[in-house]
Write a protein that holds these residues in place. Structure first.
Motif, PDB file in Angstrom:
ATOM      1  N   ALA A  94       0.825  -1.206   0.000  1.00 12.30           N
ATOM      2  CA  ALA A  94       0.000   0.000   0.000  1.00 12.30           C
ATOM      3  C   ALA A  94       0.861   1.258   0.000  1.00 12.30           C
ATOM      4  N   ARG A  95       0.352   2.282  -0.665  1.00 13.39           N
ATOM      5  CA  ARG A  95       0.946   3.619  -0.613  1.00 13.39           C
ATOM      6  C   ARG A  95      -0.171   4.587  -0.288  1.00 13.39           C
ATOM      7  N   VAL A  96      -0.102   5.178   0.886  1.00 11.72           N
ATOM      8  CA  VAL A  96      -1.140   6.083   1.361  1.00 11.72           C
ATOM      9  C   VAL A  96      -0.511   7.451   1.612  1.00 11.72           C
ATOM     10  N   LEU A  97      -1.051   8.476   0.988  1.00  9.53           N
ATOM     11  CA  LEU A  97      -0.576   9.839   1.202  1.00  9.53           C
ATOM     12  C   LEU A  97      -1.411  10.481   2.301  1.00  9.53           C
ATOM     13  N   VAL A  98      -0.776  10.855   3.388  1.00 12.31           N
ATOM     14  CA  VAL A  98      -1.459  11.535   4.483  1.00 12.31           C
ATOM     15  C   VAL A  98      -1.199  13.032   4.321  1.00 12.31           C
ATOM     16  N   ASP A 148       0.384   5.770  -8.737  1.00 14.31           N
ATOM     17  CA  ASP A 148       0.880   4.720  -7.840  1.00 14.31           C
ATOM     18  C   ASP A 148       0.383   4.891  -6.406  1.00 14.31           C
ATOM     19  N   VAL A 149      -0.188   6.056  -6.102  1.00 14.69           N
ATOM     20  CA  VAL A 149      -0.719   6.290  -4.751  1.00 14.69           C
ATOM     21  C   VAL A 149      -2.112   5.680  -4.678  1.00 14.69           C
ATOM     22  N   HIS A 150      -2.334   4.827  -3.684  1.00 17.92           N
ATOM     23  CA  HIS A 150      -3.602   4.096  -3.606  1.00 17.92           C
ATOM     24  C   HIS A 150      -4.720   4.901  -2.944  1.00 17.92           C
ATOM     25  N   ALA A 151      -4.368   5.775  -2.001  1.00 20.20           N
ATOM     26  CA  ALA A 151      -5.390   6.539  -1.278  1.00 20.20           C
ATOM     27  C   ALA A 151      -4.742   7.765  -0.668  1.00 20.20           C
ATOM     28  N   VAL A 152      -5.572   8.780  -0.403  1.00 20.79           N
ATOM     29  CA  VAL A 152      -5.128   9.982   0.304  1.00 20.79           C
ATOM     30  C   VAL A 152      -5.993  10.141   1.551  1.00 20.79           C
ATOM     31  N   VAL A 153      -5.361  10.504   2.660  1.00 16.53           N
ATOM     32  CA  VAL A 153      -6.065  10.817   3.901  1.00 16.53           C
ATOM     33  C   VAL A 153      -5.836  12.293   4.207  1.00 16.53           C
ATOM     34  N   VAL A 154      -6.908  13.039   4.420  1.00 11.83           N
ATOM     35  CA  VAL A 154      -6.820  14.465   4.743  1.00 11.83           C
ATOM     36  C   VAL A 154      -7.379  14.664   6.148  1.00 11.83           C
TER      37      VAL A 154
END
Length: 227
Positions: free
Chosen positions: A13-17, A42-48
């Motif tokens: 997984a790659r998650v951008l926070v 390539d980023v699977h999800a972003v969390v804001v």
């Protein structure tokens, strides 16, 4: 803090926070035009964690570069972020138009970092999640948002990776940049509103529908216009 972004990577997984915009001096603002550190697709999800521009303002740019995963946040943050991103696009479009009319930019023509169409595409990936409940982003990778007490809807994010490793770890969470989004005073009880794309009005409780990611289905979207 400005331009906040933390890429959390594991074997699967790659998650951008956070996905924030750089603000302030021209040297900082120019960093917004640099290509993201790795392929956005390539980023699977972003969390804001909250809707300040330096935590969510780069989202339309990331989508323009190919990101197509869920953007996870609390429902109130989703409502505020829609307003912030629409306003950000309007201001950038106005600045580009003024630069072209008065010739003060070295670029011919001057373009906005992103526009209204980019924001519309971005809003379709918003996927509000309930605060205090664990949700699975991808198989084995889980997110829990906790009340942050910073601004309306703010939260701090706790990730559990597929091998059980927590993020942030105790060592990382001691860093000033992380702690600023950590728990302060508990905010009021969660609102019952949910976010509705393009209207930002209260609807029924629930998350935005969608798919190719394990959490939602997105797109297909037309290719972004070249700069």
């Amino acid at each position: 803090m400005t331009g906040s972004k933390f890429l959390v990577e594991s074997d699967h997984a790659r998650v951008l926070v956070e996905c924030g915009l750089f603000q302030g001096h021209a040297k900082l603002r120019r960093r917004n035009w640099e290509k993201f550190a790795r392929a956005a697709s390539d980023v699977h999800a972003v969390v804001v964690t909250h809707a300040h521009l330096d935590h969510c303002g780069y989202l339309p740019r990331l989508v323009r570069q190919g990101f197509r995963g869920p953007i996870l946040m609390s429902a109130p943050t989703a409502r505020l972020a829609e307003i912030v991103l629409r306003d950000s696009a309007r201001l950038q479009m106005e600045a580009a138009r003024h630069a072209n009319e008065h010739g003060w930019s070295k670029h011919r023509p001057a373009d906005p970092l992103y526009d209204d169409a980019d924001v519309e595409r971005t809003l379709a990936f918003f996927d509000p999640v309930p605060v205090g409940s664990e949700v699975e982003i991808m198989r084995g990778t889980r997110l829990t948002l906790h009340h942050g007490g910073h601004i309306l809807g703010s939260a701090w994010a706790h990730l559990t990776l597929e091998d059980g490793t927590p993020w942030p770890s105790p060592a990382i969470s001691a860093a000033p940049g992380i702690r600023c989004c950590g728990p302060r005073s508990r905010s009021p009880a969660p609102t019952s509103c949910s976010w509705s794309p393009r209207t930002a009005t209260a609807t029924t409780t629930g998350r935005a529908a969608a798919g190719p990611s394990p959490r939602r289905s997105a797109g297909p979207w037309p290719a972004a216009a070249p700069w």
